[in-house]
Design a protein around this motif. Structure first.
Motif, PDB file in Angstrom:
ATOM      1  N   PRO A 266      41.309  34.632  50.541  1.00 38.08           N
ATOM      2  CA  PRO A 266      42.655  35.184  50.799  1.00 38.08           C
ATOM      3  C   PRO A 266      43.639  34.178  51.381  1.00 38.08           C
ATOM      4  CG  PRO A 266      41.255  35.648  52.662  1.00 38.08           C
ATOM      5  CD  PRO A 266      40.416  34.860  51.690  1.00 38.08           C
ATOM      6  N   ASP A 267      43.220  32.919  51.575  1.00 36.61           N
ATOM      7  CA  ASP A 267      44.086  31.964  52.274  1.00 36.61           C
ATOM      8  C   ASP A 267      45.443  31.809  51.610  1.00 36.61           C
ATOM      9  OD1 ASP A 267      42.020  31.565  54.017  1.00 36.61           O
ATOM     10  OD2 ASP A 267      41.265  29.767  53.017  1.00 36.61           O
ATOM     11  N   ASP A 268      45.444  31.718  50.265  1.00 37.24           N
ATOM     12  CA  ASP A 268      46.695  31.518  49.534  1.00 37.24           C
ATOM     13  C   ASP A 268      47.242  32.825  48.953  1.00 37.24           C
ATOM     14  OD1 ASP A 268      46.531  28.670  49.904  1.00 37.24           O
ATOM     15  OD2 ASP A 268      44.984  28.647  48.344  1.00 37.24           O
ATOM     16  N   VAL A 269      46.365  33.650  48.417  1.00 36.57           N
ATOM     17  CA  VAL A 269      46.783  34.908  47.771  1.00 36.57           C
ATOM     18  C   VAL A 269      45.810  36.022  48.158  1.00 36.57           C
ATOM     19  CG1 VAL A 269      47.215  36.108  45.582  1.00 36.57           C
ATOM     20  CG2 VAL A 269      47.762  33.669  45.796  1.00 36.57           C
ATOM     21  N   SER A 270      46.350  37.142  48.643  1.00 40.19           N
ATOM     22  CA  SER A 270      45.529  38.313  48.951  1.00 40.19           C
ATOM     23  C   SER A 270      45.391  39.179  47.698  1.00 40.19           C
ATOM     24  CB  SER A 270      46.176  39.134  50.069  1.00 40.19           C
ATOM     25  OG  SER A 270      46.157  38.421  51.291  1.00 40.19           O
ATOM     26  N   VAL A 271      44.184  39.705  47.471  1.00 39.88           N
ATOM     27  CA  VAL A 271      43.920  40.490  46.257  1.00 39.88           C
ATOM     28  C   VAL A 271      43.219  41.799  46.625  1.00 39.88           C
ATOM     29  CG1 VAL A 271      42.754  40.534  44.015  1.00 39.88           C
ATOM     30  CG2 VAL A 271      43.737  38.382  44.855  1.00 39.88           C
ATOM     31  N   ILE A 272      43.711  42.906  46.032  1.00 38.83           N
ATOM     32  CA  ILE A 272      43.104  44.219  46.244  1.00 38.83           C
ATOM     33  C   ILE A 272      42.607  44.764  44.908  1.00 38.83           C
ATOM     34  CG2 ILE A 272      43.529  46.630  46.913  1.00 38.83           C
ATOM     35  CD1 ILE A 272      45.460  45.687  48.983  1.00 38.83           C
ATOM     36  N   GLY A 273      41.375  45.242  44.885  1.00 42.99           N
ATOM     37  CA  GLY A 273      40.799  45.845  43.691  1.00 42.99           C
ATOM     38  C   GLY A 273      40.911  47.361  43.703  1.00 42.99           C
ATOM     39  N   PHE A 274      40.170  47.990  42.783  1.00 45.51           N
ATOM     40  CA  PHE A 274      40.213  49.455  42.674  1.00 45.51           C
ATOM     41  C   PHE A 274      38.881  49.945  42.114  1.00 45.51           C
ATOM     42  CE2 PHE A 274      41.487  53.659  41.734  1.00 45.51           C
ATOM     43  CZ  PHE A 274      42.747  53.911  42.293  1.00 45.51           C
ATOM     44  N   ASN A 275      38.261  50.897  42.783  1.00 46.88           N
ATOM     45  CA  ASN A 275      37.033  51.608  42.391  1.00 46.88           C
ATOM     46  C   ASN A 275      35.895  51.437  43.387  1.00 46.88           C
ATOM     47  OD1 ASN A 275      38.006  52.784  40.038  1.00 46.88           O
ATOM     48  ND2 ASN A 275      37.327  51.097  38.742  1.00 46.88           N
ATOM     49  N   ASN A 276      35.841  50.278  44.074  1.00 45.28           N
ATOM     50  CA  ASN A 276      34.736  49.989  44.987  1.00 45.28           C
ATOM     51  C   ASN A 276      33.399  50.020  44.255  1.00 45.28           C
ATOM     52  OD1 ASN A 276      33.601  49.269  47.473  1.00 45.28           O
ATOM     53  ND2 ASN A 276      33.184  51.400  48.006  1.00 45.28           N
ATOM     54  N   ASN A 277      33.310  49.268  43.152  1.00 49.00           N
ATOM     55  CA  ASN A 277      32.040  49.095  42.454  1.00 49.00           C
ATOM     56  C   ASN A 277      31.034  48.419  43.380  1.00 49.00           C
ATOM     57  OD1 ASN A 277      33.327  50.094  40.218  1.00 49.00           O
ATOM     58  ND2 ASN A 277      33.619  48.095  39.245  1.00 49.00           N
ATOM     59  N   ALA A 278      29.766  48.566  43.086  1.00 49.48           N
ATOM     60  CA  ALA A 278      28.724  47.991  43.936  1.00 49.48           C
ATOM     61  C   ALA A 278      28.919  46.485  44.121  1.00 49.48           C
ATOM     62  CB  ALA A 278      27.347  48.274  43.344  1.00 49.48           C
ATOM     63  N   ILE A 279      29.314  45.807  43.058  1.00 47.96           N
ATOM     64  CA  ILE A 279      29.453  44.348  43.132  1.00 47.96           C
ATOM     65  C   ILE A 279      30.618  43.911  44.021  1.00 47.96           C
ATOM     66  CG2 ILE A 279      30.966  44.068  41.122  1.00 47.96           C
ATOM     67  CD1 ILE A 279      29.278  41.596  40.392  1.00 47.96           C
ATOM     68  N   ALA A 280      31.552  44.826  44.317  1.00 41.56           N
ATOM     69  CA  ALA A 280      32.716  44.478  45.130  1.00 41.56           C
ATOM     70  C   ALA A 280      32.310  43.987  46.515  1.00 41.56           C
ATOM     71  CB  ALA A 280      33.646  45.686  45.255  1.00 41.56           C
ATOM     72  N   SER A 281      31.195  44.478  47.029  1.00 43.78           N
ATOM     73  CA  SER A 281      30.752  44.072  48.360  1.00 43.78           C
ATOM     74  C   SER A 281      29.878  42.822  48.330  1.00 43.78           C
ATOM     75  CB  SER A 281      29.989  45.214  49.038  1.00 43.78           C
ATOM     76  OG  SER A 281      28.835  45.556  48.299  1.00 43.78           O
ATOM     77  N   TYR A 282      29.539  42.316  47.122  1.00 41.59           N
ATOM     78  CA  TYR A 282      28.732  41.107  46.990  1.00 41.59           C
ATOM     79  C   TYR A 282      29.530  39.922  46.470  1.00 41.59           C
ATOM     80  CZ  TYR A 282      24.885  44.430  47.404  1.00 41.59           C
ATOM     81  OH  TYR A 282      24.039  45.417  47.852  1.00 41.59           O
ATOM     82  N   PHE A 283      30.615  40.210  45.782  1.00 44.59           N
ATOM     83  CA  PHE A 283      31.477  39.158  45.232  1.00 44.59           C
ATOM     84  C   PHE A 283      32.036  38.308  46.378  1.00 44.59           C
ATOM     85  CE2 PHE A 283      35.600  37.676  43.536  1.00 44.59           C
ATOM     86  CZ  PHE A 283      35.183  37.109  42.339  1.00 44.59           C
ATOM     87  N   TYR A 284      32.373  37.052  46.085  1.00 46.02           N
ATOM     88  CA  TYR A 284      32.993  36.206  47.107  1.00 46.02           C
ATOM     89  C   TYR A 284      34.430  35.863  46.718  1.00 46.02           C
ATOM     90  CZ  TYR A 284      34.121  32.399  50.217  1.00 46.02           C
ATOM     91  OH  TYR A 284      34.757  31.619  51.142  1.00 46.02           O
ATOM     92  N   PRO A 285      35.383  36.133  47.603  1.00 42.23           N
ATOM     93  CA  PRO A 285      35.224  36.874  48.854  1.00 42.23           C
ATOM     94  C   PRO A 285      35.008  38.368  48.585  1.00 42.23           C
ATOM     95  CG  PRO A 285      37.527  36.460  48.473  1.00 42.23           C
ATOM     96  CD  PRO A 285      36.791  35.751  47.372  1.00 42.23           C
ATOM     97  N   ARG A 286      34.336  39.044  49.498  1.00 40.43           N
ATOM     98  CA  ARG A 286      34.091  40.477  49.327  1.00 40.43           C
ATOM     99  C   ARG A 286      35.429  41.204  49.184  1.00 40.43           C
ATOM    100  NH1 ARG A 286      30.718  43.513  53.133  1.00 40.43           N
ATOM    101  NH2 ARG A 286      32.157  42.746  54.713  1.00 40.43           N
ATOM    102  N   LEU A 287      35.479  42.101  48.202  1.00 40.01           N
ATOM    103  CA  LEU A 287      36.759  42.691  47.807  1.00 40.01           C
ATOM    104  C   LEU A 287      37.246  43.802  48.729  1.00 40.01           C
ATOM    105  CD1 LEU A 287      36.585  43.175  43.922  1.00 40.01           C
ATOM    106  CD2 LEU A 287      37.955  41.522  45.193  1.00 40.01           C
ATOM    107  N   THR A 288      38.502  43.696  49.133  1.00 37.97           N
ATOM    108  CA  THR A 288      39.234  44.856  49.646  1.00 37.97           C
ATOM    109  C   THR A 288      39.579  45.705  48.434  1.00 37.97           C
ATOM    110  OG1 THR A 288      40.143  43.707  51.568  1.00 37.97           O
ATOM    111  CG2 THR A 288      41.376  45.612  50.751  1.00 37.97           C
ATOM    112  N   THR A 289      39.289  46.993  48.485  1.00 34.35           N
ATOM    113  CA  THR A 289      39.434  47.808  47.275  1.00 34.35           C
ATOM    114  C   THR A 289      39.633  49.277  47.602  1.00 34.35           C
ATOM    115  OG1 THR A 289      38.340  48.377  45.168  1.00 34.35           O
ATOM    116  CG2 THR A 289      36.925  48.096  47.075  1.00 34.35           C
TER     117      THR A 289
END
Length: 332
Positions: A266-289
């Motif tokens: 998130p240092d340069d750009v903050s990103v928000i996802g949608f759905n909270n899939n299982a992989i969202a908590s394992y991806f790097y960086p862990r997704l805000t969603t």
């Protein structure tokens, strides 16, 4: 030789008609007799002839589940919730994957009718009027999941998609982030995905910010859409500080596309996802969603459909379940 209904009747010491009543769940059989029949069925390993039974009862105890993308991290959990409830009530499921192909979607509705399913759990990639006409013409008992038709003719289970992306965009605005892009699906799409753009648009307008078309990329919900969007945004001579995405797959594509060009989340750009899939908590960086209660959506929809099939009243026919924003490391 296969076990017949006559064998079950003989083992239980009852008539064939009584066995038939138990198999068809007709309430006139007392509990003691019902137990004898069920014990005999279990002992003999009897499996009723579904085709013959359906010709008599006009029911197959089968539900069709139509999803737009089984490879997504979101839909399998809905199917699991629906199937778990179906199993409780002794229904089988037929799973159909339209792969975001509208013609395939329409064909599957007709195929499910030919297979004599009792009803359909329908997750549509389009939900055009033609689909609704097919459902009506075929008299398919249907419950929609994730989206609803605009006239609310069919029962549905959804979240408030506009409010969800509104809150996600507000989350970035509250951090002082102004140049916020959106990646998703066209806002005039007659489904939940199109509504997500509207929530983004609403939050920006409320903050006195006009939507910049250079910061909007609309295609589908897949990873490649996010990756392509990142490439497009980097060609625009505008500093992007945040991105709201209509799926977690898109968010991952955006993050990786930016990272390949030396721009970090998130240092340069903050990103928000949608759905909270299982992989969202394992991806790097862990997704805000945005979290959708996917398992509950499937289980509620199946309970609604089974009530409809058994002519029982619904407490509500347009269920809107709660969503929430899961804050992790993809936003500063």
């Amino acid at each position: 030789m296969a076990t017949s209904i006559k064998d079950v009747a003989r083992e239980a010491g009852v008539s064939i008609a009584t066995v038939s009543r138990v198999l068809n769940d007709i309430d006139v059989v007392n509990e003691d007799t019902k137990k004898k029949v069920l014990d005999a069925i279990k002992k003999l390993g009897y499996r009723p002839n579904i085709v013959a039974r359906s010709l008599k009862t006009q029911r197959t105890k089968t539900i069709g589940i139509l999803v737009p993308d089984i490879s997504s991290g979101f839909y399998p959990e809905i199917v699991r919730g629906a199937e778990d409830v179906a199993n409780i009530y002794d229904y089988n499921v037929i799973l159909c994957n339209s792969d975001f192909d509208y013609d395939k979607e329409k064909d599957y509705l007709r195929v499910l009718k030919e297979k004599m399913v009792d009803g359909v759990i329908y997750m549509s990639s389009s939900l055009q009027e033609e689909s609704l006409d097919i459902i009506n013409d075929l008299d398919l008992k249907t419950v929609l999941v994730e989206t609803k038709d605009r006239e609310e003719r069919l029962p549905s289970v959804t979240i408030d998609n506009i409010e969800a992306t509104y809150e996600a965009t507000k989350h970035l605005l509250a951090k002082g982030i102004k140049n916020i892009a959106f990646v998703g699906v066209k806002k005039d799409a007659a489904n939940a995905w199109g509504y997500r753009f509207l929530g983004y648009e609403k939050a920006l307008k409320e903050a006195g910010i006009e939507v910049d078309e250079d910061l909007v990329f609309l295609q589908n919900l897949k990873y490649k859409t996010g990756h392509d969007a990142a490439e497009k945004f980097l060609k625009v001579d505008k500093k992007i500080e945040g991105v709201v995405c209509a799926s977690d797959e898109i968010a991952m594509g955006v993050i990786n596309g930016l990272r390949e060009k030396g721009i970090n989340t998130p240092d340069d750009v903050s990103v928000i996802g949608f759905n909270n899939n299982a992989i969202a908590s394992y991806f790097y960086p862990r997704l805000t969603t945005v979290n959708q209660p996917s398992y509950d959506m499937g289980s509620v929809a199946m309970r609604m459909l089974i009530k409809i099939l058994n002519n029982k009243p619904l407490e509500e026919d347009q269920y809107v379940l709660d969503h929430n924003l899961i804050q992790r490391e993809s936003c500063k």
